[in-house]
Design an enzyme around this catalytic site. Structure first.
Site, PDB file in Angstrom:
ATOM      1  N   VAL A  12       0.822  -1.209   0.000  1.00 36.52           N
ATOM      2  CA  VAL A  12       0.000   0.000   0.000  1.00 36.52           C
ATOM      3  C   VAL A  12       0.859   1.264   0.000  1.00 36.52           C
ATOM      4  O   VAL A  12       0.649   2.177  -0.801  1.00 36.52           O
ATOM      5  CB  VAL A  12      -0.969  -0.010   1.210  1.00 36.52           C
ATOM      6  CG1 VAL A  12      -1.693   1.322   1.348  1.00 36.52           C
ATOM      7  CG2 VAL A  12      -1.980  -1.128   1.034  1.00 36.52           C
ATOM      8  N   GLY A 257     -13.709 -21.823  -5.942  1.00 32.09           N
ATOM      9  CA  GLY A 257     -12.349 -22.363  -6.001  1.00 32.09           C
ATOM     10  C   GLY A 257     -11.901 -22.865  -4.644  1.00 32.09           C
ATOM     11  O   GLY A 257     -12.700 -23.388  -3.858  1.00 32.09           O
ATOM     12  N   CYS A 264      -5.111  -9.867   3.461  1.00 35.51           N
ATOM     13  CA  CYS A 264      -6.173  -9.002   3.990  1.00 35.51           C
ATOM     14  C   CYS A 264      -7.486  -9.679   4.339  1.00 35.51           C
ATOM     15  O   CYS A 264      -7.947  -9.528   5.462  1.00 35.51           O
ATOM     16  CB  CYS A 264      -6.383  -7.843   3.035  1.00 35.51           C
ATOM     17  SG  CYS A 264      -4.939  -6.772   3.085  1.00 35.51           S
ATOM     18  N   LYS A 267      -7.326 -11.767   7.634  1.00 36.94           N
ATOM     19  CA  LYS A 267      -7.104 -11.007   8.872  1.00 36.94           C
ATOM     20  C   LYS A 267      -8.241 -10.015   9.118  1.00 36.94           C
ATOM     21  O   LYS A 267      -8.617  -9.771  10.254  1.00 36.94           O
ATOM     22  CB  LYS A 267      -5.737 -10.320   8.859  1.00 36.94           C
ATOM     23  CG  LYS A 267      -5.694  -8.980   8.175  1.00 36.94           C
ATOM     24  CD  LYS A 267      -4.387  -8.269   8.436  1.00 36.94           C
ATOM     25  CE  LYS A 267      -4.205  -7.085   7.501  1.00 36.94           C
ATOM     26  NZ  LYS A 267      -5.208  -6.021   7.591  1.00 36.94           N
TER      27      LYS A 267
HETATM   28  P1  NAD Z   1       3.313  -4.640   4.195  1.00 35.99           P
HETATM   29  O1  NAD Z   1       3.560  -5.597   5.281  1.00 35.99           O
HETATM   30  O2  NAD Z   1       3.552  -5.041   2.783  1.00 35.99           O
HETATM   31  O3  NAD Z   1       4.175  -3.317   4.456  1.00 35.99           O
HETATM   32  C1  NAD Z   1       4.216  -2.628   5.673  1.00 35.99           C
HETATM   33  C2  NAD Z   1       5.515  -1.838   5.729  1.00 35.99           C
HETATM   34  O4  NAD Z   1       5.479  -0.968   6.867  1.00 35.99           O
HETATM   35  C3  NAD Z   1       6.777  -2.705   5.895  1.00 35.99           C
HETATM   36  O5  NAD Z   1       7.708  -2.396   4.892  1.00 35.99           O
HETATM   37  C4  NAD Z   1       7.300  -2.334   7.296  1.00 35.99           C
HETATM   38  O6  NAD Z   1       8.710  -2.397   7.389  1.00 35.99           O
HETATM   39  C5  NAD Z   1       6.789  -0.922   7.429  1.00 35.99           C
HETATM   40  N1  NAD Z   1       6.713  -0.434   8.813  1.00 35.99           N
HETATM   41  C6  NAD Z   1       6.295  -1.091   9.913  1.00 35.99           C
HETATM   42  N2  NAD Z   1       6.348  -0.283  10.988  1.00 35.99           N
HETATM   43  C7  NAD Z   1       6.785   0.921  10.565  1.00 35.99           C
HETATM   44  C8  NAD Z   1       7.038   2.177  11.197  1.00 35.99           C
HETATM   45  N3  NAD Z   1       6.799   2.341  12.498  1.00 35.99           N
HETATM   46  N4  NAD Z   1       7.490   3.189  10.447  1.00 35.99           N
HETATM   47  C9  NAD Z   1       7.734   3.028   9.139  1.00 35.99           C
HETATM   48  N5  NAD Z   1       7.506   1.878   8.483  1.00 35.99           N
HETATM   49  C10 NAD Z   1       7.040   0.830   9.178  1.00 35.99           C
HETATM   50  O7  NAD Z   1       1.809  -4.150   4.387  1.00 35.99           O
HETATM   51  P2  NAD Z   1       0.719  -3.810   3.265  1.00 35.99           P
HETATM   52  O8  NAD Z   1       0.273  -5.051   2.603  1.00 35.99           O
HETATM   53  O9  NAD Z   1       1.173  -2.663   2.467  1.00 35.99           O
HETATM   54  O10 NAD Z   1      -0.488  -3.342   4.194  1.00 35.99           O
HETATM   55  C11 NAD Z   1      -0.440  -2.148   4.923  1.00 35.99           C
HETATM   56  C12 NAD Z   1      -1.832  -1.842   5.456  1.00 35.99           C
HETATM   57  O11 NAD Z   1      -2.721  -1.609   4.362  1.00 35.99           O
HETATM   58  C13 NAD Z   1      -2.468  -2.975   6.252  1.00 35.99           C
HETATM   59  O12 NAD Z   1      -3.250  -2.426   7.271  1.00 35.99           O
HETATM   60  C14 NAD Z   1      -3.346  -3.670   5.240  1.00 35.99           C
HETATM   61  O13 NAD Z   1      -4.436  -4.332   5.843  1.00 35.99           O
HETATM   62  C15 NAD Z   1      -3.823  -2.505   4.410  1.00 35.99           C
HETATM   63  N6  NAD Z   1      -4.180  -2.857   3.031  1.00 35.99           N
HETATM   64  C16 NAD Z   1      -3.399  -3.714   2.321  1.00 35.99           C
HETATM   65  C17 NAD Z   1      -3.721  -3.992   0.992  1.00 35.99           C
HETATM   66  C18 NAD Z   1      -2.904  -4.949   0.177  1.00 35.99           C
HETATM   67  O14 NAD Z   1      -3.326  -5.266  -0.931  1.00 35.99           O
HETATM   68  N7  NAD Z   1      -1.774  -5.421   0.634  1.00 35.99           N
HETATM   69  C19 NAD Z   1      -4.820  -3.356   0.396  1.00 35.99           C
HETATM   70  C20 NAD Z   1      -5.586  -2.461   1.157  1.00 35.99           C
HETATM   71  C21 NAD Z   1      -5.249  -2.216   2.478  1.00 35.99           C
HETATM   72  C1  UGA Z   2      -8.597  -7.577  -1.449  1.00 34.56           C
HETATM   73  C2  UGA Z   2      -9.690  -6.635  -1.942  1.00 34.56           C
HETATM   74  O1  UGA Z   2     -10.167  -7.089  -3.213  1.00 34.56           O
HETATM   75  C3  UGA Z   2      -9.166  -5.215  -2.055  1.00 34.56           C
HETATM   76  O2  UGA Z   2     -10.237  -4.335  -2.419  1.00 34.56           O
HETATM   77  C4  UGA Z   2      -8.604  -4.772  -0.698  1.00 34.56           C
HETATM   78  O3  UGA Z   2      -8.048  -3.489  -0.777  1.00 34.56           O
HETATM   79  C5  UGA Z   2      -7.538  -5.752  -0.258  1.00 34.56           C
HETATM   80  O4  UGA Z   2      -8.101  -7.087  -0.205  1.00 34.56           O
HETATM   81  C6  UGA Z   2      -7.032  -5.434   1.106  1.00 34.56           C
HETATM   82  O5  UGA Z   2      -7.733  -4.920   1.925  1.00 34.56           O
HETATM   83  O6  UGA Z   2      -5.870  -5.741   1.282  1.00 34.56           O
HETATM   84  P1  UGA Z   2      -6.487  -8.765  -2.525  1.00 34.56           P
HETATM   85  O7  UGA Z   2      -6.366  -9.444  -1.208  1.00 34.56           O
HETATM   86  O8  UGA Z   2      -5.290  -8.170  -3.156  1.00 34.56           O
HETATM   87  O9  UGA Z   2      -7.568  -7.595  -2.423  1.00 34.56           O
HETATM   88  O10 UGA Z   2      -7.037  -9.821  -3.562  1.00 34.56           O
HETATM   89  P2  UGA Z   2      -8.455 -10.206  -4.194  1.00 34.56           P
HETATM   90  O11 UGA Z   2      -8.368 -10.059  -5.653  1.00 34.56           O
HETATM   91  O12 UGA Z   2      -9.581  -9.560  -3.521  1.00 34.56           O
HETATM   92  O13 UGA Z   2      -8.499 -11.763  -3.861  1.00 34.56           O
HETATM   93  C7  UGA Z   2      -8.538 -12.229  -2.520  1.00 34.56           C
HETATM   94  C8  UGA Z   2      -8.688 -13.730  -2.494  1.00 34.56           C
HETATM   95  O14 UGA Z   2      -9.983 -14.117  -2.938  1.00 34.56           O
HETATM   96  C9  UGA Z   2      -7.690 -14.472  -3.400  1.00 34.56           C
HETATM   97  O15 UGA Z   2      -7.214 -15.610  -2.712  1.00 34.56           O
HETATM   98  C10 UGA Z   2      -8.518 -14.896  -4.592  1.00 34.56           C
HETATM   99  O16 UGA Z   2      -8.056 -16.068  -5.214  1.00 34.56           O
HETATM  100  C11 UGA Z   2      -9.878 -15.127  -3.936  1.00 34.56           C
HETATM  101  N1  UGA Z   2     -11.026 -14.972  -4.865  1.00 34.56           N
HETATM  102  C12 UGA Z   2     -11.296 -13.761  -5.414  1.00 34.56           C
HETATM  103  C13 UGA Z   2     -11.833 -16.070  -5.121  1.00 34.56           C
HETATM  104  O17 UGA Z   2     -11.595 -17.182  -4.610  1.00 34.56           O
HETATM  105  N2  UGA Z   2     -12.919 -15.901  -5.956  1.00 34.56           N
HETATM  106  C14 UGA Z   2     -13.222 -14.702  -6.523  1.00 34.56           C
HETATM  107  O18 UGA Z   2     -14.236 -14.633  -7.260  1.00 34.56           O
HETATM  108  C15 UGA Z   2     -12.387 -13.601  -6.255  1.00 34.56           C
END
Ligand code: NAD
Ligand code: UGA
Length: 446
Positions: A12, A257, A264, A267
């Site tokens: 993110v 599937g 995400c 959790k």
């Molecule tokens: P990530 O684990 O990929 O990255 C988190 C980063 O934050 C790491 O590089 C870590 O070293 C850094 N970090 C930790 N503590 C820190 C601090 N005190 N100061 C500076 N850096 C620090 O996480 P992510 O997947 O990017 O997710 C981040 C948040 O966004 C989560 O809450 C997640 O639920 C949310 N989110 C993730 C996705 C996704 O697709 N991954 C999508 C939407 C929302």
């Molecule tokens: C998901 C949401 O789609 C994002 O909008 C959100 O920001 C993100 O979580 C988050 O909060 O981190 P992501 O986890 O990247 O995104 O992946 P998705 O494409 O949503 O797929 C999630 C899981 O669902 C995968 O394991 C995928 O294989 C499964 N899936 C998805 C299915 O089994 N069936 C479907 O029809 C779609």
């Protein structure tokens, strides 16, 4: 043009930082992980995300994007500080807020002037207020008060299409008690031309959990329907197609599937259920959604056990390890759960993934990691497709048939057309393909 600091350079943070830079802002991305920052400075990406490397290098060259581990440097002159650190599951499924706390404390200790703190991490309802309290408590006493506002700006991007999702969002959600601050954040997004919902902090935080939980619910729903389809001789793909034409339902997130995984959905559904219990409500639907998801993996093991009599010393080939295609992320990947379940019953695993091999090597034990899908098929008693990478769409199945010890295919993502596989001699199992008909891309009748 605004001056922005982004805290956390994961999926993110890095995507947010580079996209804001690409929109013309001056962005400094900060992380506490020194190696990560050193590598980013050398143009080496910490994650696999299509298009990311090129966009980062363009914006670094244009002087709009920089990386640091130094909060002082990152916050110097910043108008906005985006928090994008991880919020993993704690022991009881609650969101672990230690990294958010550390980021808030660092801001409190170092920021000067007026700062808009924008939280992009997925956090429990009430966290925005908690961040405000942390900063106020840390700044009272001898030091000058920090002028700041907290805005919740949940992120909805998906891994694998993160840049596109950021640049073409369905909506932007902003929540704050300070409408003016929220409007300032809205200005950062105005060129993206999408609906911008400004609401209060707690509602914005809830929108994120409700959205993820709803999407997970849709998938668990269609998986439950798939299992019923298998027993009753219907085809879940056609059922989903037929349902999806209804505008009130829509076609997305109805692919049956192995169930949902990733960093995400698992959790966030857990954290929402935890919040509900903590506040005296019964999250019955969420519990069922999680249970159905766990059973989807168990069901594949059951089918394999039935097909092979038992799994002891059977060689099972796994295609795909990442939690979905186009990412190297294996956090809560269905493939990894499946491998553990199969190993528990004595199966010998060989596996391949186009991008996730390095990550898989860190967590998998006693798994032969192969160079190609054909090496996975070599001597296998069954081949399981766990992740529907494009590369797996067109395999040489005649060759695979020759390589396998027993020609059993478990298509965990309904990627392949069963008929040609059966005519080669494979025993094919899909998910919810009870009617055994392959799908003909039906168009609605006019
Ligand atoms: P990530 O684990 O990929 O990255 C988190 C980063 O934050 C790491 O590089 C870590 O070293 C850094 N970090 C930790 N503590 C820190 C601090 N005190 N100061 C500076 N850096 C620090 O996480 P992510 O997947 O990017 O997710 C981040 C948040 O966004 C989560 O809450 C997640 O639920 C949310 N989110 C993730 C996705 C996704 O697709 N991954 C999508 C939407 C929302
Ligand atoms: C998901 C949401 O789609 C994002 O909008 C959100 O920001 C993100 O979580 C988050 O909060 O981190 P992501 O986890 O990247 O995104 O992946 P998705 O494409 O949503 O797929 C999630 C899981 O669902 C995968 O394991 C995928 O294989 C499964 N899936 C998805 C299915 O089994 N069936 C479907 O029809 C779609």
């Amino acid at each position: 043009m605004s001056k922005i600091c982004v805290i956390g350079t994961g999926y993110v943070g890095l995507v947010t930082g580079v996209c804001f830079a690409d929109l013309g802002n001056e962005v400094t991305c900060l992380d506490v992980d020194q190696t990560r920052i050193e590598r980013l400075k050398q143009g080496i990406m910490p994650i696999y995300e299509p298009g990311l490397e090129q966009l980062v290098s363009q914006n670094v060259r244009a002087g709009r994007l920089a990386f640091t581990t130094d909060y002082r440097q990152a916050l110097d002159g910043a108008e906005f500080a985006f928090i994008a650190v991880g919020t993993p599951s704690g022991v009881d499924g609650e969101a672990d807020l230690q990294y958010v706390r550390m980021a808030a404390e660092a801001i409190a200790d170092i920021a000067k002037g007026y700062l808009i703190i924008v939280n992009k991490s997925t956090v429990p309802v009430g966290t925005g207020d908690w961040i405000t309290d942390i900063i106020r408590r840390r700044r009272n006493g001898t030091r000058p008060l920090l002028q700041f506002s907290v805005v919740s700006n949940p992120e909805f991007l998906r891994e694998g299409s993160a840049i596109n999702d950021f640049m073409y969002p369905d909506r932007i959600v902003l929540g704050s008690t300070d409408r003016q601050a929220a409007s300032k954040v809205a200005e950062l997004y105005v060129s993206l031309r999408c609906p911008i919902l400004i609401t209060d902090l707690r509602t914005a935080e809830m929108i994120k959990y409700a959205s993820n939980a709803f999407l997970a619910t849709r998938i668990s729903f269609i998986n439950e329907i798939a299992n019923i389809c298998e027993e009753l001789g219907a085809d879940v793909q056609e059922v989903a197609l037929g349902m999806g034409y209804d505008k009130r339902i829509g076609p997305a997130f109805l692919d049956a599937g192995l169930g949902w995984g990733g960093s995400c959905f698992p959790k966030d559904v857990k954290a929402l259920a935890h919040m509900a219990v903590l506040h005296g409500t019964q999250p019955q639907l969420l519990q069922a959604v999680m249970e159905i998801n766990r059973n989807q993996r168990r069901r594949v093991v059951y089918k394999l056990r039935k097909a092979l009599n038992n799994l002891d010393e059977k060689i099972i080939g796994i295609l795909g390890l990442s939690f979905k295609p186009n990412t190297d992320d294996i956090r809560e990947a269905p493939a990894i759960d499946l491998i553990h379940l199969l190993q528990n019953e004595g199966a010998i695993i060989q596996a391949y993934d186009p991008q996730a091999m390095e990550n898989a090597r860190q967590v998998l034990k006693r798994v032969k990691l192969c160079e190609t899908p054909y090496e996975v098929a070599q001597g296998a008693d069954a081949l399981v497709l766990a992740t529907e990478w494009n590369e797996f769409k067109q395999l040489d199945f005649e060759r695979i048939y020759q390589l396998m010890r027993q020609p059993i295919i478990m298509d965990g993502r309904n990627l392949w057309n069963p008929e040609p596989l059966r005519s080669i001699g494979f025993t094919y199992f899909g998910v919810g393909r009870g009617a055994d008909n392959h799908i003909n891309n039906h168009q609605p009748e006019t």
